[in-house]
Design an enzyme around this catalytic site. Structure first.
Site, PDB file in Angstrom:
ATOM      1  N   HIS A 196       0.839  -1.206   0.000  1.00 45.58           N
ATOM      2  CA  HIS A 196       0.000   0.000   0.000  1.00 45.58           C
ATOM      3  C   HIS A 196       0.872   1.252   0.000  1.00 45.58           C
ATOM      4  O   HIS A 196       0.706   2.142  -0.850  1.00 45.58           O
ATOM      5  CB  HIS A 196      -0.913  -0.011   1.227  1.00 45.58           C
ATOM      6  CG  HIS A 196      -1.750   1.209   1.397  1.00 45.58           C
ATOM      7  ND1 HIS A 196      -3.084   1.257   1.055  1.00 45.58           N
ATOM      8  CD2 HIS A 196      -1.455   2.449   1.877  1.00 45.58           C
ATOM      9  CE1 HIS A 196      -3.561   2.465   1.301  1.00 45.58           C
ATOM     10  NE2 HIS A 196      -2.597   3.217   1.819  1.00 45.58           N
ATOM     11  N   GLU A 197       1.802   1.324   0.938  1.00 47.20           N
ATOM     12  CA  GLU A 197       2.652   2.510   1.022  1.00 47.20           C
ATOM     13  C   GLU A 197       3.565   2.622  -0.201  1.00 47.20           C
ATOM     14  O   GLU A 197       3.866   3.733  -0.659  1.00 47.20           O
ATOM     15  CB  GLU A 197       3.475   2.488   2.316  1.00 47.20           C
ATOM     16  CG  GLU A 197       2.652   2.542   3.595  1.00 47.20           C
ATOM     17  CD  GLU A 197       1.794   3.803   3.714  1.00 47.20           C
ATOM     18  OE1 GLU A 197       2.142   4.832   3.100  1.00 47.20           O
ATOM     19  OE2 GLU A 197       0.777   3.750   4.425  1.00 47.20           O
ATOM     20  N   HIS A 252       1.834   4.495  -2.859  1.00 51.27           N
ATOM     21  CA  HIS A 252       1.975   5.949  -2.708  1.00 51.27           C
ATOM     22  C   HIS A 252       3.323   6.414  -3.252  1.00 51.27           C
ATOM     23  O   HIS A 252       3.413   7.431  -3.959  1.00 51.27           O
ATOM     24  CB  HIS A 252       1.891   6.334  -1.229  1.00 51.27           C
ATOM     25  CG  HIS A 252       0.506   6.375  -0.674  1.00 51.27           C
ATOM     26  ND1 HIS A 252      -0.528   7.056  -1.280  1.00 51.27           N
ATOM     27  CD2 HIS A 252      -0.016   5.827   0.459  1.00 51.27           C
ATOM     28  CE1 HIS A 252      -1.624   6.920  -0.550  1.00 51.27           C
ATOM     29  NE2 HIS A 252      -1.341   6.191   0.504  1.00 51.27           N
ATOM     30  N   GLU A 296      -5.783   8.092  -2.432  1.00 46.65           N
ATOM     31  CA  GLU A 296      -5.564   6.745  -1.927  1.00 46.65           C
ATOM     32  C   GLU A 296      -5.791   5.663  -2.978  1.00 46.65           C
ATOM     33  O   GLU A 296      -5.590   4.476  -2.694  1.00 46.65           O
ATOM     34  CB  GLU A 296      -6.482   6.484  -0.728  1.00 46.65           C
ATOM     35  CG  GLU A 296      -6.183   7.327   0.492  1.00 46.65           C
ATOM     36  CD  GLU A 296      -4.859   6.959   1.151  1.00 46.65           C
ATOM     37  OE1 GLU A 296      -4.430   5.797   1.004  1.00 46.65           O
ATOM     38  OE2 GLU A 296      -4.257   7.834   1.795  1.00 46.65           O
TER      39      GLU A 296
END
Length: 726
Positions: free
Chosen positions: A500-501, A504, A529
């Site tokens: 997930h990170e 980003h 997101e």
């Protein structure tokens, strides 16, 4: 998960338009020079060789920004106005972003203190920039005179002007002064809220030590107390003995693990109650923040803070968001009710009829037990396939397969790092060269930011026709080594957080916008997101996992059956998890929505909404809003996570699922989604990538189509005709 992203504080509007790097010697960072072994400062900034360097960093940023303000006041051509504004942005936020990362991660108190001072000085300087009519008039001129040649330049001028006006520059001086004071108040309150969570995480002491499962004892602090040993013969006290116990610091991450693994229900109850009732100081902080934000919104002509912040989002209004959330709540309720009854019955089967109901401190424990028993999962066996070094290899695999790029270790110059554990990686393309740099701060340590987050150090920006400023980011985690192991092994949830990170980070590293104002994650809040949620899917797909997930000792590839079990367990209580997210989003909308003449008690808001939109009991004396920091950083924007889940499900199904690791898939994601940052409307990006079916228009705003998400979690049979679906 608290896989919470580090966006700029929405209360300082100029910070949203000011971001890091310029064509100027003071603000270049040698983080982008892989060959330079000369000593430097933190993140490659020469100023930051010592804590006091932050003072000079601020001084030079203010000096250079002043030169640019003087240049703009001469009303140069429109393109030069926008480029100079972008340079001011880089200059100021080189300091702001570096200071924030330092404050959250540096182990040396001196650096943290000087970074805090630098942050406050720059925020005071932002007051001057926010209220500078020369800059405002220049931006208006650039927007209106029709001389800007690119779509991105015109968009930059438009949003710069809007950002000024969101700061109240068009208001009479008295109101403008009040707006600036409210913004500064809100910034300080946000900081206090976060500091209170760290200062007062709560704790409970548990005796004897045998009540604590062995697999989490390494997370806790051993403690001892004296007890009297009683003689069996005389029934009198003979001498004192030391009894071992554990102190549970009930910060969210530790509390989550504790509630999942601890069998004793009374011990779980003690920890739950303590963790959900602190820090008490945040009652007043949150009330003041709600009041400040509401007053700000009313001065700006809005009915609520939610309306004020949502104008530039896809949703466009609180009414659209609340309508979306209520329909989602109705869609998931039947399935969530079934899941709750199933879990309650599971507890009763184990405990017998003495267990009447499912308590809030029971849910995590029995959910984990039921998933494990239903799919024959053993957490330590699962983690055996996810050693952290192998998971980093998985990230490398992703960028090579999808983008034809390499994610390799890069050397750091002396003074560049803030801790010996920090790694530096370079994203490199064999034809395009270096694309950006990423620091990895992976391990938990005392005093460090307690969650998982992505921090910007520099955004990408076109310097000239031949030079592009490379983005620099930092990923911060808090992974812990198991007792007796030198290598961190992740559970499957932690693997999802890592991916997930990294989503980003890729959004920033692959961005190629002309202005850093639009670089990477500098997008509408309810779009930010989406890439990170999309990359979670890569942590779930066997075709991906088999490429890197190997047993740490035998080298065995993770079995496909195990991956199917992990995904099955993950989806067992999908409706309950969605219901929880809807509840959080509704609390967020209510806290920062229209206010009644008499201020409402925030705990009453939470308890009332929990009764309406959750099966979990509300326990009197608990106050989850006191340390749910997303209410602070995403004020009135928490619904963005739900938008992202729906958008990501549709993208995965239509673009990625057939061949998730192909260069064709990666090219589509890069060219149509990631590299555009905020330089194009998010609705246009989504439609260009997927087609018309990914969004729906409703009451002047945009909501995601939820069809793919509902099908994914097998809720499609509950679909109703409405604004959300085809």
């Amino acid at each position: 998960m608290l896989n919470f992203i580090r966006r700029r504080n929405p209360n300082i509007h100029f910070k949203r338009m000011l971001k890091p790097f310029i064509n100027h010697r003071y603000f270049r960072t040698r983080a982008v020079d892989r060959q330079n072994a000369c000593p430097t400062g933190l993140y490659g900034f020469d100023h930051l060789k010592s804590p006091k360097g932050f003072q000079r960093f601020v001084d030079d940023a203010i000096e250079r920004s002043g030169e640019l303000v003087d240049y703009i006041s001469g009303m140069p051509p429109s393109a030069e106005i926008i480029r100079a504004m972008d340079e001011i942005s880089d200059t100021v936020c080189s300091v702001v972003d570096s200071a924030e990362l330092c404050r959250q991660t540096h182990p040396a108190r001196g650096f943290v203190e000087e970074a805090t001072k630098a942050s406050m000085r720059m925020n005071e300087y932002l007051h001057f920039l926010n209220t500078n009519h020369t800059l405002y008039n220049a931006v208006k001129k650039a927007e209106l005179d029709g001389q800007l040649l690119t779509e991105e330049a015109r968009r930059a001028a438009h949003y710069l002007r809007i950002d000024f006006e969101k700061g109240g520059i068009h208001l009479p001086s008295g109101k403008l002064d009040r707006v600036n004071q409210l913004n500064l108040n809100a910034l300080q309150l946000c900081r206090e809220y976060g500091e209170n969570i760290i200062i007062d995480p709560g704790h409970v002491d548990i005796f004897p030590a045998s009540l604590i499962p062995r697999q989490i004892q390494h997370l806790l602090k051993p403690i001892y107390r004296l007890t009297s040993r009683v003689s069996k013969e005389s029934l009198s006290s003979v001498d004192d003995e030391q009894e071992k116990g554990f102190r549970i610091i009930t910060e969210p991450r530790t509390l989550s693990s504790f509630l999942q693994w601890t069998a004793d229900d009374q011990v779980r109850k003690m920890a739950y109650l303590k963790g959900n009732s602190v820090p008490h100081a945040n009652h007043e902080v949150l009330d003041k923040l709600i009041s400040s934000r509401h007053e700000l919104a009313q001065i700006m002509g809005c009915k609520s803070y939610a309306e004020f912040v949502m104008k530039l989002n896809m949703a466009s209004s609180p009414e659209v968001v609340v309508s979306f959330l209520l329909e989602m709540s109705n869609l998931v309720k039947p399935r969530a009710d079934e899941e709750f009854k199933t879990l309650r019955n599971f507890k009763r089967d184990i405990c017998g009829q003495r267990c009447i109901d499912l308590e809030p401190w029971d849910e995590a424990y029995y959910t984990a037990m039921m998933k494990s028993s239903s799919y024959n999962l053993d957490s330590s066996a699962v983690a055996s396939y996810f050693s952290l070094p192998q998971c980093i290899e998985g990230l490398k695999l992703l960028v090579k397969s999808l983008f034809g790029a390499y994610f390799d270790s890069a050397p750091m110059a002396p003074g560049e790092s803030w801790h010996p554990d920090v790694l530096k990686m370079c994203l490199h393309h064999p034809e395009e060269g270096d694309l950006g740099y990423l620091y990895l701060d992976l391990y938990s340590r005392k005093g460090k930011y307690p969650g998982c987050a992505t921090f910007a150090i520099k955004g990408g920006r076109k310097i000239s026709d031949t030079e592009y400023q490379l983005p620099v980011m930092a990923l911060v985690f808090n992974f812990t080594r198991s007792h007796g192991s030198s290598t961190v092994r992740l559970n499957h949830g932690e693997l999802e957080t890592l991916f997930h990170e990294f989503g980003h980070a890729l959004h920033a590293l692959l961005s190629r916008t002309e202005y850093q104002h639009f670089s990477g994650t500098r997008v509408a809040l309810d779009f930010a997101e989406t890439p990170s949620n999309l990359f979670e899917y890569y942590a779930l797909d066997y075709r991906v996992l088999r490429k890197f997930a190997r047993h740490y000792s035998t080298g065995e590839v993770i079995p496909e059956k195990l991956v199917k079990s992990l995904n099955g367990a993950r989806d067992m209580f999908a409706a309950t998890e969605m219901q929880r997210q809807i509840f959080y989003a509704l609390v967020d909308q209510t806290l920062f929505g229209e206010q009644l003449p008499v201020p409402r008690n925030t705990s009453s808001i939470v308890s009332n909404l929990k009764r309406q939109h959750s099966n979990e009991k509300h326990v009197e004396g608990t106050h989850m809003q006191l340390r749910f920091s997303h209410f602070i950083t995403y004020g009135a924007g928490y619904y963005s996570y739900l938008y992202a889940k729906c958008f990501a499900a549709t993208i995965w199904k239509n673009v990625c699922q057939e061949d998730p690791l192909s260069l064709t898939t990666g090219t589509a994601l890069r060219r149509k989604l990631l590299e555009r940052g905020g330089a194009k409307e998010p609705a246009d990006l989504l439609t260009d990538l997927v087609g018309d079916g990914i969004i729906r228009y409703h009451n002047g705003g945009i909501v995601p189509d939820v069809t793919s998400y509902l099908e994914e979690v097998e809720l499609s049979e509950n679909r109703k005709t409405g604004l959300l679906c085809n």
